[in-house]
Design a protein around this motif. Sequence first.
Motif, PDB file in Angstrom:
ATOM      1  N   ARG A  66     -12.232   4.648   8.098  1.00 54.82           N
ATOM      2  CA  ARG A  66     -12.917   4.053   7.092  1.00 54.82           C
ATOM      3  C   ARG A  66     -14.504   3.647   7.824  1.00 54.82           C
ATOM      4  N   LYS A 116       0.329  -6.796  11.187  1.00 55.43           N
ATOM      5  CA  LYS A 116      -0.049  -5.700  12.117  1.00 55.43           C
ATOM      6  C   LYS A 116      -1.166  -6.642  13.205  1.00 55.43           C
ATOM      7  N   GLU A 121       3.656  -2.187  12.321  1.00 55.58           N
ATOM      8  CA  GLU A 121       2.374  -1.362  12.460  1.00 55.58           C
ATOM      9  C   GLU A 121       1.613  -0.910  11.383  1.00 55.58           C
ATOM     10  N   GLY A 122       2.289  -0.972  10.350  1.00 55.71           N
ATOM     11  CA  GLY A 122       1.571  -0.105   8.870  1.00 55.71           C
ATOM     12  C   GLY A 122       2.502  -0.815   7.753  1.00 55.71           C
ATOM     13  N   SER A 123       1.782  -0.429   6.549  1.00 55.47           N
ATOM     14  CA  SER A 123       2.410  -0.728   5.375  1.00 55.47           C
ATOM     15  C   SER A 123       3.277  -2.138   5.184  1.00 55.47           C
ATOM     16  N   VAL A 124       2.615  -3.010   5.698  1.00 60.11           N
ATOM     17  CA  VAL A 124       3.003  -4.372   5.964  1.00 60.11           C
ATOM     18  C   VAL A 124       3.763  -4.827   4.623  1.00 60.11           C
ATOM     19  N   GLU A 125       2.980  -4.559   3.466  1.00 60.61           N
ATOM     20  CA  GLU A 125       3.247  -5.032   2.218  1.00 60.61           C
ATOM     21  C   GLU A 125       5.056  -4.812   1.912  1.00 60.61           C
ATOM     22  N   ILE A 172      -4.813  -7.348   5.715  1.00 57.50           N
ATOM     23  CA  ILE A 172      -6.131  -7.149   5.212  1.00 57.50           C
ATOM     24  C   ILE A 172      -5.928  -6.842   3.726  1.00 57.50           C
ATOM     25  N   VAL A 173      -6.676  -7.487   2.959  1.00 54.10           N
ATOM     26  CA  VAL A 173      -6.844  -7.158   1.738  1.00 54.10           C
ATOM     27  C   VAL A 173      -8.245  -6.717   1.327  1.00 54.10           C
ATOM     28  N   GLU A 174      -8.164  -5.668   0.472  1.00 55.82           N
ATOM     29  CA  GLU A 174      -9.638  -5.088   0.330  1.00 55.82           C
ATOM     30  C   GLU A 174      -9.825  -5.145  -1.384  1.00 55.82           C
ATOM     31  N   THR A 175      -9.156  -4.367  -1.910  1.00 51.67           N
ATOM     32  CA  THR A 175      -9.242  -4.451  -3.460  1.00 51.67           C
ATOM     33  C   THR A 175      -8.246  -5.289  -4.111  1.00 51.67           C
ATOM     34  N   GLY A 176      -7.141  -5.519  -3.340  1.00 51.48           N
ATOM     35  CA  GLY A 176      -5.865  -6.415  -3.779  1.00 51.48           C
ATOM     36  C   GLY A 176      -4.880  -5.540  -4.405  1.00 51.48           C
ATOM     37  N   SER A 177      -5.248  -4.147  -4.584  1.00 50.34           N
ATOM     38  CA  SER A 177      -4.396  -3.397  -5.438  1.00 50.34           C
ATOM     39  C   SER A 177      -2.845  -3.170  -4.734  1.00 50.34           C
ATOM     40  N   THR A 178      -2.834  -2.960  -3.326  1.00 50.66           N
ATOM     41  CA  THR A 178      -1.723  -2.757  -2.624  1.00 50.66           C
ATOM     42  C   THR A 178      -0.654  -3.901  -2.965  1.00 50.66           C
TER      43      THR A 178
HETATM   44  C1  PRP Z   1      -4.730  -1.652   4.626  1.00 53.94           C
HETATM   45  C2  PRP Z   1      -4.019  -2.949   4.578  1.00 53.94           C
HETATM   46  C3  PRP Z   1      -3.379  -2.938   3.211  1.00 53.94           C
HETATM   47  C4  PRP Z   1      -4.189  -2.177   2.424  1.00 53.94           C
HETATM   48  C5  PRP Z   1      -5.095  -3.264   1.687  1.00 53.94           C
HETATM   49  O1  PRP Z   1      -3.768  -0.857   5.041  1.00 53.94           O
HETATM   50  O2  PRP Z   1      -3.260  -3.033   5.617  1.00 53.94           O
HETATM   51  O3  PRP Z   1      -1.994  -2.346   3.142  1.00 53.94           O
HETATM   52  O4  PRP Z   1      -5.112  -1.507   3.446  1.00 53.94           O
HETATM   53  O5  PRP Z   1      -6.207  -2.666   0.920  1.00 53.94           O
HETATM   54  P1  PRP Z   1      -6.030  -2.877  -0.821  1.00 53.94           P
HETATM   55  O6  PRP Z   1      -6.475  -4.397  -0.739  1.00 53.94           O
HETATM   56  O7  PRP Z   1      -7.381  -2.236  -1.064  1.00 53.94           O
HETATM   57  O8  PRP Z   1      -5.014  -2.509  -1.589  1.00 53.94           O
HETATM   58  P2  PRP Z   1      -4.297   0.617   5.634  1.00 53.94           P
HETATM   59  O9  PRP Z   1      -4.961   1.489   4.477  1.00 53.94           O
HETATM   60  O10 PRP Z   1      -5.156   0.760   6.599  1.00 53.94           O
HETATM   61  O11 PRP Z   1      -2.954   1.374   6.039  1.00 53.94           O
HETATM   62  P3  PRP Z   1      -1.719   0.837   6.792  1.00 53.94           P
HETATM   63  O12 PRP Z   1      -1.143  -0.329   6.214  1.00 53.94           O
HETATM   64  O13 PRP Z   1      -0.670   1.764   6.863  1.00 53.94           O
HETATM   65  O14 PRP Z   1      -2.235   0.093   8.115  1.00 53.94           O
END
Ligand code: PRP
Length: 539
Positions: free
Chosen positions: A339, A445, A467-471, A485-491
């Motif tokens: 990114r 993570k 390690e990833g996809s923590v949701e 981490i939350v960026e847009t909040g959509s996940t």
């Molecule tokens: C990051 C973070 C969230 C997502 C949040 O994951 O861990 O899962 O981005 O973004 P959003 O708020 O815009 O939905 P990343 O894409 O780095 O992948 P990962 O979870 O596999 O580490």
Amino acid sequence: MGRMDRMTPASTRDLLYEECEALRGVQNRLCALYAGRGFREVMTPAMEYSGVFAADAAVSQRMVRLMDTAGQLCCLRPDCTLPIARLCGTKLQHAPLPIRLFYSQQVYSAPREHSGKEAEVSQVGVELIGETGLAADIEILSLASESLQALGGGHRLEICHIGFFRSLIAGLTAAEAVKEQVRALIEQKSYAMLGDLLAPYREQPAARALCALPRLFGTRSVLEKARALQPGEEGMQALDYLEELLDRLEQAGLGENITIDLGLINHADYYTGVIFRGYGEGLGEAVLSGGRYDRLLGRFGRDLPATGFGVNATLASRGGAESGRPQEEGITLALTKGRLERKTAQMLAALGYDCSALEEKGRRLVLPLGDSGIRVILAKAADVITYVENGVADVGIVGKDTILESGGSFYEVLDLGFGKCRFALAAKSREAVFSGYSAKRIASKYPHVALSYFEGLGLDVNIVKIEGSVELAPLIGLCDAIVDIVETGSTLKENGLQVIEEIAPISARMIVNAASMKLRQQPVERLISQVEDYLRREG
Ligand code: PRP
């Protein structure tokens, strides 16, 4: 015989042949220098009671603790100055003043896991006890400068006076908690966060001066810049004192490699006057550090002024011309893959750098920026910190999330404003985290960030590293909540989760290796100023 019986404990190692000769050579050169100047050797036990180090929080945090046969809590000595202070308050209680001591012994501390740092380091140093004033400071600084010369290679000694920082912080009208945070950020060299913290106070001259601290290093002209910041009476006195020290060191023929760094505020509650650090080309971190500590000995029953320094002989014996990176003129920039890569390339291109190698990189990981003398290495975020901290990269671009998680010692010089997102606590509902008595399970993570957030709330939790996809973790019942981490909040939204609390804002930061900031000052400063101008233009 178990598997472990054939190994040495974590972060320790055997030394053989040439390594022993190199280390012994450094120790012998330094010991001969100190003995020749009338200092006498002392040895203290490798094991001390933990209480000896209680005054220094930074030291005591990373002590290697153990118990003696009577069940008393002890540690392997993490530092040589405090045991010597103990010695002065006891065995040397009636010794005539001044007391000049030197030591050559191992110090032990638990390094961060997998940081590549060693738990056992050879330290050689001096302490001058019972003398205050210019003559004593000059004696010790001259000896520090000669110690660096004795190590060979390019070097630099940086001096500061804690009075300058004290005066600024006293002149700042802000809550004690804010002042404490300012001190901690300056000690950690987290200058980007310092700007954020002091933004609400920028009408105050003291706040502006504190923000300027990171850049107040270099030759004598720094003192003039610092005076213009109106640091108050104690600050002015500190600057006058530093000027006089510089004059006297120059007269003694030692001025050439001595510079000022007014941001050198480490162990602010330990040192009371002049503080200094020595850097050697290719060593990546300070090889010598010391200063005046007039209030320490009183704790051990003999209230005497004192000053001294220690040399990391292990580091000195490995670095220099033989090992470490080549002493080329240019700089190495470690860039986080993914990114942040694209945004950084855009920024560098806007600054006029030739980024064609970055655009057409294929699988290459080392990329020159045209003939600018800057080469870019691409790495994972945590590795960017490792490369910068160890000095194989001078500058790094990395997210604040990784800095908060990994920690480390480097200058965090700029908030680049892109890669913006935030750390948040998220769950299906607030009750899922904040109800009932049982300790909640939190997946992340970022286990250190998660733990320190809950420690701040005084809540016991069990952290699970993912390690990833923590949701996914709360959805399938692995945990009650996540810190992510939350960026847009959509996940979060698409998975039926919500932000319960915001923890910290995140964006890309520029970080700089501590030694590169000093020994490659020109190209590093040039890059920082260019990026600053770009950020100003972009608003
Ligand atoms: C990051 C973070 C969230 C997502 C949040 O994951 O861990 O899962 O981005 O973004 P959003 O708020 O815009 O939905 P990343 O894409 O780095 O992948 P990962 O979870 O596999 O580490």
